[in-house]
Write a protein that holds these residues in place. Sequence first.
Motif, PDB file in Angstrom:
ATOM      1  N   LYS A  53       0.889  -1.161   0.000  1.00  0.00           N
ATOM      2  CA  LYS A  53       0.000   0.000   0.000  1.00  0.00           C
ATOM      3  C   LYS A  53       0.927   1.210   0.000  1.00  0.00           C
ATOM      4  CE  LYS A  53      -3.075  -2.709   2.965  1.00  0.00           C
ATOM      5  NZ  LYS A  53      -3.669  -2.812   4.311  1.00  0.00           N
ATOM      6  N   VAL A  54       0.972   1.934  -1.101  1.00  0.00           N
ATOM      7  CA  VAL A  54       2.045   2.908  -1.332  1.00  0.00           C
ATOM      8  C   VAL A  54       1.607   4.333  -0.971  1.00  0.00           C
ATOM      9  CG1 VAL A  54       3.723   3.783  -3.004  1.00  0.00           C
ATOM     10  CG2 VAL A  54       2.851   1.434  -3.231  1.00  0.00           C
ATOM     11  N   VAL A  55       2.389   4.969  -0.099  1.00  0.00           N
ATOM     12  CA  VAL A  55       2.128   6.366   0.290  1.00  0.00           C
ATOM     13  C   VAL A  55       3.373   7.185  -0.071  1.00  0.00           C
ATOM     14  CG1 VAL A  55       1.581   7.952   2.170  1.00  0.00           C
ATOM     15  CG2 VAL A  55       0.645   5.613   2.184  1.00  0.00           C
ATOM     16  N   LEU A  56       3.214   8.129  -0.992  1.00  0.00           N
ATOM     17  CA  LEU A  56       4.342   8.885  -1.525  1.00  0.00           C
ATOM     18  C   LEU A  56       4.443  10.279  -0.904  1.00  0.00           C
ATOM     19  CD1 LEU A  56       3.725   7.970  -5.264  1.00  0.00           C
ATOM     20  CD2 LEU A  56       5.525   7.025  -3.804  1.00  0.00           C
ATOM     21  N   PHE A  57       5.657  10.656  -0.541  1.00  0.00           N
ATOM     22  CA  PHE A  57       5.959  12.000  -0.030  1.00  0.00           C
ATOM     23  C   PHE A  57       6.960  12.672  -0.959  1.00  0.00           C
ATOM     24  CE2 PHE A  57       4.699   9.625   3.712  1.00  0.00           C
ATOM     25  CZ  PHE A  57       4.030  10.540   4.521  1.00  0.00           C
ATOM     26  N   SER A  58       6.819  13.975  -1.148  1.00  0.00           N
ATOM     27  CA  SER A  58       7.824  14.747  -1.876  1.00  0.00           C
ATOM     28  C   SER A  58       7.677  16.215  -1.515  1.00  0.00           C
ATOM     29  CB  SER A  58       7.655  14.587  -3.391  1.00  0.00           C
ATOM     30  OG  SER A  58       8.587  15.403  -4.089  1.00  0.00           O
ATOM     31  N   HIS A  59       8.767  16.972  -1.724  1.00  0.00           N
ATOM     32  CA  HIS A  59       8.659  18.427  -1.637  1.00  0.00           C
ATOM     33  C   HIS A  59       8.522  18.971  -3.054  1.00  0.00           C
ATOM     34  CE1 HIS A  59      12.846  18.397  -2.933  1.00  0.00           C
ATOM     35  NE2 HIS A  59      12.780  19.716  -3.108  1.00  0.00           N
ATOM     36  N   SER A  73       1.424  23.235  -5.175  1.00  0.00           N
ATOM     37  CA  SER A  73       0.732  21.995  -4.821  1.00  0.00           C
ATOM     38  C   SER A  73       1.237  20.852  -5.702  1.00  0.00           C
ATOM     39  CB  SER A  73      -0.775  22.153  -5.028  1.00  0.00           C
ATOM     40  OG  SER A  73      -1.415  20.893  -4.883  1.00  0.00           O
ATOM     41  N   LEU A  74       1.242  19.651  -5.143  1.00  0.00           N
ATOM     42  CA  LEU A  74       1.655  18.461  -5.901  1.00  0.00           C
ATOM     43  C   LEU A  74       0.509  17.852  -6.718  1.00  0.00           C
ATOM     44  CD1 LEU A  74       4.017  16.609  -3.382  1.00  0.00           C
ATOM     45  CD2 LEU A  74       4.659  17.530  -5.595  1.00  0.00           C
ATOM     46  N   ARG A  75      -0.647  18.522  -6.757  1.00  0.00           N
ATOM     47  CA  ARG A  75      -1.796  17.965  -7.490  1.00  0.00           C
ATOM     48  C   ARG A  75      -1.457  17.629  -8.957  1.00  0.00           C
ATOM     49  NH1 ARG A  75      -7.126  17.630  -6.200  1.00  0.00           N
ATOM     50  NH2 ARG A  75      -6.942  19.053  -4.430  1.00  0.00           N
ATOM     51  N   PRO A  76      -0.745  18.543  -9.681  1.00  0.00           N
ATOM     52  CA  PRO A  76      -0.392  18.192 -11.071  1.00  0.00           C
ATOM     53  C   PRO A  76       0.505  16.952 -11.164  1.00  0.00           C
ATOM     54  CG  PRO A  76      -0.049  20.546 -10.680  1.00  0.00           C
ATOM     55  CD  PRO A  76      -0.305  19.914  -9.342  1.00  0.00           C
ATOM     56  N   VAL A  77       1.331  16.740 -10.134  1.00  0.00           N
ATOM     57  CA  VAL A  77       2.199  15.555 -10.109  1.00  0.00           C
ATOM     58  C   VAL A  77       1.355  14.290  -9.974  1.00  0.00           C
ATOM     59  CG1 VAL A  77       3.998  14.331  -8.809  1.00  0.00           C
ATOM     60  CG2 VAL A  77       4.206  16.791  -9.222  1.00  0.00           C
ATOM     61  N   ALA A  78       0.335  14.339  -9.122  1.00  0.00           N
ATOM     62  CA  ALA A  78      -0.559  13.182  -8.954  1.00  0.00           C
ATOM     63  C   ALA A  78      -1.214  12.814 -10.286  1.00  0.00           C
ATOM     64  CB  ALA A  78      -1.617  13.482  -7.900  1.00  0.00           C
ATOM     65  N   ASP A  88      -5.097   4.845 -10.983  1.00  0.00           N
ATOM     66  CA  ASP A  88      -5.455   5.999 -10.153  1.00  0.00           C
ATOM     67  C   ASP A  88      -4.410   6.241  -9.065  1.00  0.00           C
ATOM     68  OD1 ASP A  88      -7.755   6.452 -11.540  1.00  0.00           O
ATOM     69  OD2 ASP A  88      -9.044   5.310 -10.176  1.00  0.00           O
ATOM     70  N   VAL A  89      -4.093   7.510  -8.872  1.00  0.00           N
ATOM     71  CA  VAL A  89      -3.263   7.926  -7.740  1.00  0.00           C
ATOM     72  C   VAL A  89      -4.110   8.890  -6.926  1.00  0.00           C
ATOM     73  CG1 VAL A  89      -1.220   9.226  -7.030  1.00  0.00           C
ATOM     74  CG2 VAL A  89      -1.069   7.644  -8.970  1.00  0.00           C
ATOM     75  N   THR A  90      -4.396   8.525  -5.688  1.00  0.00           N
ATOM     76  CA  THR A  90      -5.208   9.381  -4.815  1.00  0.00           C
ATOM     77  C   THR A  90      -4.352  10.508  -4.272  1.00  0.00           C
ATOM     78  OG1 THR A  90      -6.551   7.474  -4.170  1.00  0.00           O
ATOM     79  CG2 THR A  90      -6.690   9.431  -2.770  1.00  0.00           C
ATOM     80  N   PHE A  91      -4.804  11.739  -4.486  1.00  0.00           N
ATOM     81  CA  PHE A  91      -4.070  12.891  -3.970  1.00  0.00           C
ATOM     82  C   PHE A  91      -4.733  13.384  -2.695  1.00  0.00           C
ATOM     83  CE2 PHE A  91      -3.460  17.589  -3.869  1.00  0.00           C
ATOM     84  CZ  PHE A  91      -2.099  17.582  -3.593  1.00  0.00           C
ATOM     85  N   VAL A  92      -3.930  13.541  -1.636  1.00  0.00           N
ATOM     86  CA  VAL A  92      -4.445  14.079  -0.368  1.00  0.00           C
ATOM     87  C   VAL A  92      -3.903  15.502  -0.216  1.00  0.00           C
ATOM     88  CG1 VAL A  92      -4.545  13.814   2.127  1.00  0.00           C
ATOM     89  CG2 VAL A  92      -4.517  11.783   0.675  1.00  0.00           C
ATOM     90  N   PRO A  93      -4.771  16.519  -0.246  1.00  0.00           N
ATOM     91  CA  PRO A  93      -4.313  17.910  -0.251  1.00  0.00           C
ATOM     92  C   PRO A  93      -3.921  18.438   1.123  1.00  0.00           C
ATOM     93  CG  PRO A  93      -6.683  17.858  -0.397  1.00  0.00           C
ATOM     94  CD  PRO A  93      -6.238  16.423  -0.373  1.00  0.00           C
ATOM     95  N   GLU A  94      -3.339  17.583   1.948  1.00  0.00           N
ATOM     96  CA  GLU A  94      -2.854  18.025   3.256  1.00  0.00           C
ATOM     97  C   GLU A  94      -1.673  17.155   3.665  1.00  0.00           C
ATOM     98  OE1 GLU A  94      -5.767  15.811   6.385  1.00  0.00           O
ATOM     99  OE2 GLU A  94      -6.633  17.554   5.368  1.00  0.00           O
ATOM    100  N   THR A  95      -0.913  17.612   4.653  1.00  0.00           N
ATOM    101  CA  THR A  95       0.295  16.901   5.074  1.00  0.00           C
ATOM    102  C   THR A  95       0.110  16.168   6.402  1.00  0.00           C
ATOM    103  OG1 THR A  95       1.055  18.958   6.068  1.00  0.00           O
ATOM    104  CG2 THR A  95       1.894  18.443   3.863  1.00  0.00           C
ATOM    105  N   ARG A  96      -1.041  16.374   7.024  1.00  0.00           N
ATOM    106  CA  ARG A  96      -1.350  15.657   8.266  1.00  0.00           C
ATOM    107  C   ARG A  96      -2.848  15.789   8.524  1.00  0.00           C
ATOM    108  NH1 ARG A  96       1.682  18.076  13.089  1.00  0.00           N
ATOM    109  NH2 ARG A  96       3.233  19.045  11.761  1.00  0.00           N
ATOM    110  N   VAL A 112      -2.149   3.544  -4.560  1.00  0.00           N
ATOM    111  CA  VAL A 112      -1.132   4.590  -4.381  1.00  0.00           C
ATOM    112  C   VAL A 112      -1.767   5.908  -3.923  1.00  0.00           C
ATOM    113  CG1 VAL A 112       0.721   5.904  -5.511  1.00  0.00           C
ATOM    114  CG2 VAL A 112       0.239   3.553  -6.244  1.00  0.00           C
ATOM    115  N   VAL A 113      -1.134   6.520  -2.947  1.00  0.00           N
ATOM    116  CA  VAL A 113      -1.544   7.838  -2.437  1.00  0.00           C
ATOM    117  C   VAL A 113      -0.362   8.792  -2.550  1.00  0.00           C
ATOM    118  CG1 VAL A 113      -1.993   9.096  -0.284  1.00  0.00           C
ATOM    119  CG2 VAL A 113      -3.338   7.077  -0.828  1.00  0.00           C
ATOM    120  N   LEU A 114      -0.630  10.015  -2.960  1.00  0.00           N
ATOM    121  CA  LEU A 114       0.397  11.059  -2.935  1.00  0.00           C
ATOM    122  C   LEU A 114      -0.024  12.122  -1.929  1.00  0.00           C
ATOM    123  CD1 LEU A 114       2.974  12.480  -3.989  1.00  0.00           C
ATOM    124  CD2 LEU A 114       1.562  13.509  -5.779  1.00  0.00           C
TER     125      LEU A 114
END
Length: 396
Positions: A53-59, A73-78, A88-96, A112-114
């Motif tokens: 179950k993949v959870v991706l982090f990046s700056h 925002s990383l939305r375009p990357v997702a 599908d890559v689920t984008f979560v628009p928050e860091t916590r 996959v989640v970004l």
Amino acid sequence: MAKKIVTDLDVANKVVLERADFNVPIADGKITNDNRIVAALPTIQWLIDHDAKVVLFSHLGKVKTEEDKAKLSLRPVAKRLSELLKKDVTFVPETRGALLEKTIKDLKPGEVVLVENTRFEDLDGKKESKNDPELGKYWASLGDLFVNDAFGTAHRSHASNVGIASNLESAAGFLMEKEIKFLGSAVDHPKRPFIAILGGAKVSDKINVIESLLKKADKVIIGGGMAYTFLKAQGKETGNSLLEADKVPLAKQLLETAGDKIVLPTDVVIADHFANDAEAKIVSVDDIPADWEGLDCGPASIEEFKKVLEGAKTVVWNGPMGVFEFPNFAKGTIGVCQAIAELPDATTIIGGGDSAAAAIQLGFEDKFSHISTGGGASLEYLEGKALPGIESISDK
């Protein structure tokens, strides 16, 4: 390598946090170069194929104001990642917070989640960039294992690399493994002759690299803007060329210590002002007029560099040979690119930054053994420094 790699982990049905490097250029909400996303795909795909179950982090960029958040925002990357992975890559628009925690809790194997840009955490006391221990611990609590595949940030101690790794079993991804393999071998166990080529604007940016490589390489070719500081140290007129006057004594000392190990341009392309359409001519390095500036190395220099490269078994290149952004002053960089690309049986490495951009832009991407994805990280690795992002990965 002594560090664990992703294949050493049992990832099936586990939440695997991965630090990727999606720090890509974005203009008007569109990605203009997706090389870093493409480079991250093998590790992500391996995790998917092995039921993680993949959870991706990046700056992405530097976040200093609320206005930056809208642009970074990383939305375009997702979206782009979803296209490349064909899933599908689920984008979560928050860091916590609750949404992130629930999204991860509901993940199924192979999904996959970004997570939003980790540097959004920098607005409140630089928590990401200063490796806030609570933030690293919190992110680590969201997963079972950690994979670091972001070599571009390996020289920084951040919450999203060192912070998470300090709290979880961790491993290097395939991209990180490749960087360590190529750059590490070049630094520690090069096949000889080993030739280093250093260009770019300033000596001050690369003093430690020059000093380190002079101890290890058989020859060090110096071009680009930094060459004029060395030419000035030889007592030559450099006109309006880029010059770090305060570094001339150091350049003189390096030339005295290294002897013929340092190879400098013998001719340069000079211009009457800094522009692509400037009047230009080729002159010897002994004949630069006081009111002209050097913007590229000349044809005789390229031939000399080719001779030095003949028979090389390891070549590391960092920094362009001239103002390659101007087509009229890109011949030196193109010439060096071609000369390295045509070497038989050599390990050829570009140490990230502008030289990587130049090689890709000029169409030589497939002609090198390895093009590093890290600019600053590559330089520090070539200096022989320990990089915290690598050091924090679990040992085998």
